[in-house]
Design a protein around this motif. Structure first.
Motif, short mmCIF file in Angstrom:
data_model
loop_
_atom_site.label_atom_id
_atom_site.label_comp_id
_atom_site.label_asym_id
_atom_site.label_seq_id
_atom_site.Cartn_x
_atom_site.Cartn_y
_atom_site.Cartn_z
N MET A 1 57.98 30.79 35.74
CA MET A 1 58.70 32.02 35.35
C MET A 1 57.69 33.06 34.88
N ARG A 2 57.81 34.27 35.38
CA ARG A 2 56.88 35.33 35.02
C ARG A 2 57.33 36.04 33.75
N GLN A 3 56.42 36.15 32.79
CA GLN A 3 56.73 36.84 31.54
C GLN A 3 56.48 38.35 31.70
N GLU A 4 57.15 39.12 30.83
CA GLU A 4 56.93 40.57 30.87
C GLU A 4 55.62 40.95 30.17
N ARG A 5 55.28 40.23 29.11
CA ARG A 5 54.06 40.58 28.39
C ARG A 5 53.38 39.32 27.88
N THR A 6 52.12 39.46 27.56
CA THR A 6 51.36 38.36 26.99
C THR A 6 51.74 38.23 25.53
N VAL A 7 52.49 37.16 25.19
CA VAL A 7 53.05 37.03 23.85
C VAL A 7 51.96 36.77 22.83
N GLN A 8 51.07 35.83 23.11
CA GLN A 8 50.02 35.47 22.17
C GLN A 8 48.76 36.26 22.46
N SER A 9 48.39 37.15 21.56
CA SER A 9 47.20 37.97 21.76
C SER A 9 45.95 37.16 21.43
N ASN A 10 44.84 37.60 21.99
CA ASN A 10 43.57 36.92 21.81
C ASN A 10 42.77 37.62 20.71
N ILE A 11 42.30 36.85 19.73
CA ILE A 11 41.55 37.45 18.61
C ILE A 11 40.19 37.96 19.07
N PHE A 12 39.76 37.54 20.26
CA PHE A 12 38.47 37.98 20.76
C PHE A 12 38.58 39.22 21.64
N ASP A 13 39.79 39.81 21.78
CA ASP A 13 39.96 41.01 22.59
C ASP A 13 39.49 42.22 21.79
N LEU A 14 38.24 42.56 21.94
CA LEU A 14 37.64 43.67 21.22
C LEU A 14 37.07 44.67 22.21
N PHE A 15 37.27 45.95 21.90
CA PHE A 15 36.76 47.01 22.76
C PHE A 15 35.37 47.42 22.29
N ALA A 16 34.52 47.76 23.27
CA ALA A 16 33.17 48.20 22.94
C ALA A 16 33.22 49.57 22.26
N GLU A 17 32.16 49.88 21.51
CA GLU A 17 32.07 51.17 20.82
C GLU A 17 31.58 52.27 21.74
N HIS A 18 31.32 51.92 23.00
CA HIS A 18 30.93 52.92 23.99
C HIS A 18 32.09 53.87 24.25
N GLU A 19 31.78 55.04 24.81
CA GLU A 19 32.81 56.05 25.09
C GLU A 19 33.92 55.50 25.99
N ILE A 20 33.54 54.69 26.99
CA ILE A 20 34.55 54.11 27.89
C ILE A 20 35.42 53.13 27.13
N PHE A 82 35.79 40.70 39.32
CA PHE A 82 34.52 40.42 38.65
C PHE A 82 34.48 41.03 37.25
N HIS A 83 34.86 42.29 37.10
CA HIS A 83 34.79 42.95 35.80
C HIS A 83 35.78 42.36 34.80
N LEU A 84 36.92 41.89 35.28
CA LEU A 84 37.87 41.24 34.37
C LEU A 84 37.31 39.94 33.82
N GLU A 85 36.45 39.29 34.57
CA GLU A 85 35.81 38.06 34.11
C GLU A 85 34.55 38.35 33.31
N ASP A 86 33.91 39.47 33.59
CA ASP A 86 32.59 39.75 33.00
C ASP A 86 32.67 40.64 31.76
N SER A 87 33.60 41.61 31.73
CA SER A 87 33.62 42.63 30.68
C SER A 87 34.65 42.30 29.61
N ALA A 88 34.21 42.29 28.36
CA ALA A 88 35.13 42.03 27.24
C ALA A 88 36.11 43.18 27.06
N SER A 89 35.64 44.41 27.26
CA SER A 89 36.53 45.57 27.10
C SER A 89 37.60 45.59 28.18
N PHE A 90 37.24 45.24 29.41
CA PHE A 90 38.21 45.22 30.49
C PHE A 90 39.26 44.13 30.24
N ARG A 91 38.82 42.96 29.75
CA ARG A 91 39.78 41.88 29.46
C ARG A 91 40.70 42.27 28.31
#
Length: 444
Positions: A1-20, A82-91
């Motif tokens: 069954m496909r969920q609408e959203r990811t219920v459990q968030s990841n504590i390691f989902d951090l965005f870089a301080e770069h402009e992007i 590739f970027h979804l696997e490699d980049s923390a900001s993209f993930r």
């Protein structure tokens, strides 16, 4: 069954301080504020007849975010994987489930399932947010048109016939593997040779001889295909049914290409642009000529933008209608979206006509300025010459927005096949552009 959203968030989902990274974080915050939009994406992902039980696919939230990320960064599906696997900001932006690294085939299948209407609805909600935050009021608008090219090569009668032959040979090879026992010959080399000879031959009489030979080869190969289609029954299985569907799709297009070549080359007839088929693979593509510039093959697009630079509305046109015919429909759509007529509007000289001016004034638009006067008096369009200069300069700003959409968001050339996917691609580019711009404007 496909969920609408990811219920459990990841504590390691951090965005870089770069402009992007900061920009992606601001875009993500707006998406978090409007999670009701995920229901629209989920409806597109639920195919008819697919059970709700079984292995979970990508959540609708992750699919939408990946689609926006792809258009925002102009990535191919392989690069996106590739970027979804490699980049923390993209993930972090994509909100992928823990441990999930989707392959390019999964990304292609899910992202392409989102309809153009869904992206248009998301854009309407985004404009509502811009209105509430007083970023865009919709009081002053500008209208212009551009062309988005389809995924096709520049057409010629010889290249279209060569496309027909090689597609039919491919279908005949598939038919042989499915059990067809007809006797046929592969004329690909002969067709390619004639096509190249037409390209480099000077003089009409010599080219006509090569065209006759190429037409004869195309008709012969088409007769092989018709024999194979008559021999393979639909009841033979799903593979044969799929093959027959391809034959039903390509056969009328091939017959149309043969007919238009005979009219143009052999009979010397001038075929109207609306009757021409310019691609076997993108039959929806139109021939677009803007002024005295180069000919383009794709679809004409009319856009409306406001003082913020956000794209307020967009229409993918059918054919090549004159700009003067599209001004009133675009203004009418704007009134329907915003609930009232804009106070001021500016458009290119191609939209100018006395009837358009009088109708716009009757709808409540105080100042309607055209870049080229085209016989209209400034006093009839606006209340002063100062206002006319301001609106004329304001209209020129839409060119920068269109340029950014084409250079940075892929609007110059659609890389998806089919008319429905063409519209989805255009709208996804607009939503990605608007979301990034709105995030910047709101942070300022």
């Amino acid at each position: 069954m496909r969920q609408e959203r990811t219920v459990q968030s990841n504590i390691f989902d951090l965005f870089a301080e770069h402009e992007i990274g900061r920009e992606l974080k601001a875009m993500s915050q707006w998406l978090d504020e409007h999670r009701d939009l995920l229901g629209l994406v989920a409806q597109d992902l639920r195919r008819h007849g697919v059970k709700e039980t079984g292995r979970e696919g990508l959540p609708a939230e992750a699919v939408l975010r990946c689609a926006l990320l792809k258009q925002h960064r102009q990535l191919s599906y392989e690069e996106l994987a590739f970027h979804l696997e490699d980049s923390a900001s993209f993930r972090a932006f994509a909100r992928l489930p823990w441990g999930s690294s989707p392959k390019k085939s999964v990304l292609h299948k899910t992202i392409s399932a989102i309809r153009a209407g869904t992206f248009e609805a998301i854009n309407r909600v985004l404009l509502t947010s811009a209105r509430q935050d007083k970023v865009e009021r919709g009081k002053v608008v500008r209208i212009d048109s551009t062309v988005t090219s389809a995924l096709m090569h520049a057409p010629s009668d010889s290249s279209l016939l060569w496309d027909c032959v090689r597609v039919m040979v491919r279908l005949l090879q598939q038919a042989a593997s499915l059990g067809s026992a007809i006797s046929w010959h592969d004329h690909c080399r002969a067709a390619k040779k004639r096509s190249r000879a037409i390209q480099f031959t000077r003089g009409r009489p010599k080219r006509v001889q090569h065209y006759r030979a190429l037409l004869r080869i195309t008709r012969t190969t088409l007769s092989y295909l018709e024999q194979a289609a008559a021999q393979l029954p639909l009841a033979a299985g799903p593979a044969v049914e799929l093959w027959q569907a391809q034959v039903r799709h390509y056969k009328p297009l091939i017959e149309r290409i043969i007919a238009q070549t005979e009219r143009r080359v052999l009979a010397g007839e001038a075929v109207p642009a609306g009757d021409k088929l310019v691609s076997l693979f993108e039959p929806h593509a139109d021939i677009i000529v803007k002024g005295s510039r180069d000919v383009e093959y794709g679809h004409k697009i009319n856009l409306t933008t406001g003082t913020s630079g956000l794209i307020l509305d967009l229409v993918v046109e059918t054919g090549n209608p004159a700009d003067s015919e599209r001004l009133l429909p675009m203004l009418e759509r704007h009134i329907g979206i915003w609930g009232e007529a804009p106070r001021q509007a500016a458009a290119d000289g191609g939209y100018a006509s006395r009837d358009n001016l009088s109708r716009a004034k009757a709808w409540g638009i105080c100042d309607m300025a055209f870049h080229k006067k085209c016989g209209l008096k400034i006093e009839d369009m606006v209340k002063s010459r100062w206002v006319y200069r301001k609106l004329r300069n304001f209209r020129a700003g839409i060119e920068a927005g269109i340029s950014c959409l084409k250079r940075a968001y892929g609007l110059g050339r659609c890389t998806w096949r089919g008319l429905d996917h063409f519209k989805t691609y255009v709208w996804s580019s607009v939503v990605a552009y608007n979301l990034a711009l709105f995030a910047r404007l709101r942070s300022n």
